[in-house]
Design a protein around this motif. Structure first.
Motif, PDB file in Angstrom:
ATOM      1  N   PRO A   1      38.393  62.574  94.380  1.00  0.00           N
ATOM      2  CA  PRO A   1      38.574  64.028  94.472  1.00  0.00           C
ATOM      3  C   PRO A   1      37.795  64.564  95.673  1.00  0.00           C
ATOM      4  CG  PRO A   1      37.738  63.371  92.292  1.00  0.00           C
ATOM      5  CD  PRO A   1      37.661  62.171  93.164  1.00  0.00           C
ATOM      6  N   VAL A   2      38.086  65.789  96.058  1.00  0.00           N
ATOM      7  CA  VAL A   2      37.351  66.424  97.163  1.00  0.00           C
ATOM      8  C   VAL A   2      35.986  66.879  96.642  1.00  0.00           C
ATOM      9  CG1 VAL A   2      37.310  68.358  98.781  1.00  0.00           C
ATOM     10  CG2 VAL A   2      39.465  67.156  98.289  1.00  0.00           C
TER      11      VAL A   2
ATOM     12  N   ARG B   1      37.103  54.845 104.182  1.00  0.00           N
ATOM     13  CA  ARG B   1      37.210  56.005 105.075  1.00  0.00           C
ATOM     14  C   ARG B   1      36.588  57.214 104.391  1.00  0.00           C
ATOM     15  NH1 ARG B   1      41.846  53.349 105.036  1.00  0.00           N
ATOM     16  NH2 ARG B   1      42.665  54.623 103.330  1.00  0.00           N
ATOM     17  N   ILE B   2      36.150  58.157 105.241  1.00  0.00           N
ATOM     18  CA  ILE B   2      35.772  59.468 104.723  1.00  0.00           C
ATOM     19  C   ILE B   2      36.643  60.496 105.441  1.00  0.00           C
ATOM     20  CG2 ILE B   2      33.841  59.782 106.356  1.00  0.00           C
ATOM     21  CD1 ILE B   2      32.420  61.333 104.043  1.00  0.00           C
ATOM     22  N   VAL B   3      37.224  61.394 104.662  1.00  0.00           N
ATOM     23  CA  VAL B   3      38.026  62.476 105.222  1.00  0.00           C
ATOM     24  C   VAL B   3      37.175  63.736 105.147  1.00  0.00           C
ATOM     25  CG1 VAL B   3      40.175  63.788 105.046  1.00  0.00           C
ATOM     26  CG2 VAL B   3      40.115  61.377 104.322  1.00  0.00           C
TER      27      VAL B   3
ATOM     28  N   ARG C   1      36.241  63.651 101.237  1.00  0.00           N
ATOM     29  CA  ARG C   1      36.864  62.762 100.243  1.00  0.00           C
ATOM     30  C   ARG C   1      36.640  61.331 100.704  1.00  0.00           C
ATOM     31  NH1 ARG C   1      42.121  64.620 100.418  1.00  0.00           N
ATOM     32  NH2 ARG C   1      42.709  62.992 101.883  1.00  0.00           N
ATOM     33  N   LEU C   2      36.338  60.440  99.766  1.00  0.00           N
ATOM     34  CA  LEU C   2      36.168  59.025 100.086  1.00  0.00           C
ATOM     35  C   LEU C   2      37.455  58.287  99.772  1.00  0.00           C
ATOM     36  CD1 LEU C   2      32.610  58.549  98.549  1.00  0.00           C
ATOM     37  CD2 LEU C   2      33.178  58.702 100.978  1.00  0.00           C
ATOM     38  N   GLU C   3      37.825  57.322 100.620  1.00  0.00           N
ATOM     39  CA  GLU C   3      39.030  56.511 100.393  1.00  0.00           C
ATOM     40  C   GLU C   3      38.663  55.040 100.490  1.00  0.00           C
ATOM     41  OE1 GLU C   3      42.295  59.707 102.144  1.00  0.00           O
ATOM     42  OE2 GLU C   3      41.878  57.873 103.281  1.00  0.00           O
TER      43      GLU C   3
ATOM     44  N   GLY D   1      37.065  69.122  93.510  1.00  0.00           N
ATOM     45  CA  GLY D   1      38.336  69.833  93.543  1.00  0.00           C
ATOM     46  C   GLY D   1      39.444  68.923  94.018  1.00  0.00           C
ATOM     47  N   ASP D   2      40.658  69.487  94.100  1.00  0.00           N
ATOM     48  CA  ASP D   2      41.816  68.707  94.562  1.00  0.00           C
ATOM     49  C   ASP D   2      42.209  69.086  95.983  1.00  0.00           C
ATOM     50  OD1 ASP D   2      42.043  67.444  92.079  1.00  0.00           O
ATOM     51  OD2 ASP D   2      43.105  69.187  91.258  1.00  0.00           O
TER      52      ASP D   2
END
Ligand code: FES
Length: 354
Positions: A160-161, A179-181, A204-206, A229-230
């Motif tokens: 999630p964000v 990754r980090i967004v 957000r982490l991926e 959050g989303d």
């Protein structure tokens, strides 16, 4: 003026002082004054002149006492590297042998003097949010004023964000790859990557891999909850495009018998919060204090965290919280040394101690 006001010119630690807004102070540049760190006129007949400093606010400062600083009148940590003055402490001295060891209590925390804590993370203490397992490690319960620390473990998938409102968020990846967004930008991350998320931004982490991504996040000033959050906030401060920093042996700096490398710092736009990685040989530092609040993560090695009346074991994976002005000393007992990553706030130089 505080406790070190009367120190002689040869004193190897900086002089702590409480300054009054608008008042001008004359810093002794020659080292002869008997009212260190201030001028008493003893420079007459030399090439030296006192350096005036006018306080812009009521402030606490550390005036240089060794007279070798590159940022006069203030200490820049140079005194630690003066070969004639750097000292280690002896963990086996009679005074140190009398200091008892304590063990962790509730929450996996060993509580030392003045709010200093050593914390071990266990699986049972983690909360779950989507692919994330997390917990707060440092916060209001510890008496923290300036920073909090969270542990995030990201399984396979997309988290999630997360956000911390108007705080700076300084992250460090201890293991894994992904990754980090941040806003609309994507950054690759791996073990030993430091990351800066600026105030108002979300992240957000991926993780596409089979191993979890292990991350610590420090929020400065302190925040005691993560806003999940989303929807990603539509915010990325483009004037600070560099958000990740990795290890670079060429960037290591010496502090006494120790080494450190700055990670997230003012060179990438983080003026008041600083992240560094430090390399500690088998040794015990002399007890000292800082004007900043500090969180540390032990990446490898083991040893003891000492305060004035207590000590606690520290092992790989543990975290340490150090309030401002708390006397402490970190001892490494591992022959191969200890590696730590730290966040200091407010501050920009982890080598300034007194
Ligand atoms: S006391 Fe001179 S640099 Fe710290």
């Amino acid at each position: 003026m505080a406790d070190d006001a009367g120190a002689p010119a040869s004193h190897v630690k900086p002089c702590y002082a409480e300054l009054v807004a608008g008042r001008t102070y004359l810093w002794c540049a020659c080292g002869r004054s008997r009212t260190q760190p201030f001028c008493d006129g003893s420079h007459r007949g030399t090439i030296f002149r006192p350096l005036p400093y006018t306080a812009t606010a009521d402030e606490e400062v550390l005036f240089c006492a060794c007279k070798e600083t590159r940022t006069p009148p203030f200490c820049d940590g140079t005194h630690n590297n003066l070969s004639t003055t750097y000292e280690q402490d002896d963990p086996d001295s009679p005074a140190n042998r009398a200091i008892p060891a304590i063990t962790a209590g509730w929450g996996g925390k060993a509580r030392l003097d003045g709010g200093c804590t050593v914390c071990s993370i266990d699986d049972a203490s983690l909360e779950i949010r989507g692919v994330i397992r997390h917990r707060q490690i440092i916060g209001a319960d510890d008496g923290a004023l300036h920073q909090s620390l969270f542990y995030l473990e990201c399984g396979r998938g997309s988290s999630p964000v997360a956000g911390f409102g108007d705080r700076h968020v300084i992250l460090f990846v201890t293991s894994g790859q992904g990754r980090i967004v941040i806003g609309r930008r994507v950054f690759a991350v791996e073990a030993n990557t430091g990351i800066h998320v600026r105030p108002g931004e979300g992240f957000r982490l991926e993780n596409d891999g089979s191993e979890p991504l292990h991350v610590f996040a420090a929020a400065c000033p302190r925040a005691d909850v993560i806003s999940w959050g989303d929807t990603m906030p539509d915010r990325f401060e483009d004037r600070f495009p560099q958000r990740t920093v990795t290890l670079d042996p060429a960037a290591r700096q010496r502090i006494g018998d120790r080494f450190f490398q700055m990670l997230v710092d003012k060179t990438i736009g983080s003026d008041v919060v600083t992240q560094f990685i430090g390399d500690i040989p088998q040794s015990k530092a002399m007890p000292h204090r800082h004007l900043y609040e500090e969180s540390l993560i032990v990446l490898s090695g083991e040893g003891w965290m000492w305060t004035e009346r207590l000590k606690a074991r520290v092992r790989t994976g543990d975290t340490i919280f150090l309030p401002r002005k708390q006397v402490h000393s970190l001892e490494c007992t591992a022959p191969g040394g200890m590696l730590v990553v730290g966040v200091i706030y407010p501050g920009d130089n982890p080598s300034i101690n007194y």
